[in-house]
Design a protein around this motif. Structure first.
Motif, mmCIF file in Angstrom:
data_model
loop_
_atom_site.group_PDB
_atom_site.id
_atom_site.type_symbol
_atom_site.label_atom_id
_atom_site.label_comp_id
_atom_site.label_asym_id
_atom_site.label_seq_id
_atom_site.Cartn_x
_atom_site.Cartn_y
_atom_site.Cartn_z
ATOM 1 N N PHE A 6 0.840 -1.191 0.000
ATOM 2 C CA PHE A 6 0.000 0.000 0.000
ATOM 3 C C PHE A 6 0.878 1.245 0.000
ATOM 4 O O PHE A 6 1.694 1.427 0.902
ATOM 5 N N GLY A 7 0.713 2.093 -1.004
ATOM 6 C CA GLY A 7 1.488 3.325 -1.125
ATOM 7 C C GLY A 7 1.165 4.329 -0.039
ATOM 8 O O GLY A 7 0.129 4.243 0.624
ATOM 9 N N LYS A 8 2.027 5.312 0.112
ATOM 10 C CA LYS A 8 1.893 6.251 1.221
ATOM 11 C C LYS A 8 0.697 7.195 1.089
ATOM 12 O O LYS A 8 0.303 7.812 2.069
ATOM 13 N N ASN A 9 0.087 7.312 -0.080
ATOM 14 C CA ASN A 9 -1.049 8.220 -0.240
ATOM 15 C C ASN A 9 -2.400 7.594 0.095
ATOM 16 O O ASN A 9 -3.405 8.301 0.171
ATOM 17 N N LEU A 10 -2.448 6.296 0.305
ATOM 18 C CA LEU A 10 -3.695 5.637 0.693
ATOM 19 C C LEU A 10 -4.090 6.101 2.091
ATOM 20 O O LEU A 10 -3.280 6.063 3.015
ATOM 21 N N GLU A 31 6.642 3.439 3.900
ATOM 22 C CA GLU A 31 7.113 4.335 4.946
ATOM 23 C C GLU A 31 6.515 5.720 4.718
ATOM 24 O O GLU A 31 6.446 6.201 3.596
ATOM 25 N N GLY A 32 6.068 6.347 5.771
ATOM 26 C CA GLY A 32 5.420 7.641 5.662
ATOM 27 C C GLY A 32 3.957 7.545 5.273
ATOM 28 O O GLY A 32 3.341 8.519 4.843
ATOM 29 N N SER A 33 3.379 6.368 5.445
ATOM 30 C CA SER A 33 1.995 6.110 5.080
ATOM 31 C C SER A 33 1.053 7.119 5.731
ATOM 32 O O SER A 33 1.249 7.522 6.872
ATOM 33 N N LYS A 34 0.004 7.498 4.969
ATOM 34 C CA LYS A 34 -1.015 8.426 5.470
ATOM 35 C C LYS A 34 -2.298 7.710 5.879
ATOM 36 O O LYS A 34 -3.262 8.357 6.282
#
Length: 182
Positions: A6-10, A31-34
């Motif tokens: 899962f990318g960080k913008n999800l 890393e840095g997931s939202k």
């Protein structure tokens, strides 16, 4: 599908997003997931889901794990909860039979739903920072385990054994406000 990254913008995983996805073995969050919410039944019944090397790591950005989100995920061996977590829903990790060791709850946690960790028969401990914890509610049978004696271990190492509060059994059928022994 064996692995899902899962990318960080999800920001949100919807209800039943990967429900009964039996081939899913690993989920990872960039890393840095939202991501803030893992909604109810998002991974329910993903029996092979165990995270990276059996460890499921919930990102610090997650504030809510919905009801039954990881129910019956039998391959989770260890669980790392992020520092921003506020709510663990009802039956979120119920019947994760391979979950072992001690779960360390973040200070930000306010609520653990009923049966959240029930039937996790290999779980050996739970840990709260009683001094800084925001924890206010533990639902009925949150840690019910018919194979082990229930207890809280206090900061001084003493055991607080009390099954009347319903945290470890199906006693009153209702949750209780959590007032740690100080």
């Amino acid at each position: 599908m064996e692995r899902k990254f899962f990318g960080k913008n999800l920001e949100y995983l919807g209800t039943s997003a990967f429900n009964d996805c039996n081939g899913l073995t690993t989920i990872e969050f960039e890393e840095g997931s939202k991501i803030e919410t893992i909604n109810g039944s998002a991974f329910t019944g993903c029996e092979l889901l165990g995270g990276v090397d059996g460890t499921l790591t919930i990102p610090d950005s997650v504030t809510e794990i919905g009801n039954s989100a990881f129910h019956n995920c039998d391959a989770i061996v260890s669980l790392i909860l992020g520092s921003g977590l506020i709510t663990i829903g009802t039956s979120s990790f119920n019947n994760c039979s391979s979950l072992t060791g001690t779960i360390v709850f973040p200070d930000s946690l306010e609520s653990i739903g009923a049966s959240a960790f029930a039937h996790d028969t290999n779980l050996t401990g739970i840990e709260f920072n009683i001094t800084d914890s925001e924890l206010e509610y533990i639902g009925n049978a949150a840690f019910y385990n018919p194979t082990q004696d229930p207890y809280f271990r206090n900061e001084d190492g003493s055991i607080d054994y009390d099954t009347t509060n319903g945290y470890f059994n199906y006693g009153t059928g209702r949750g209780e406000n959590f007032a740690p022994n100080t």
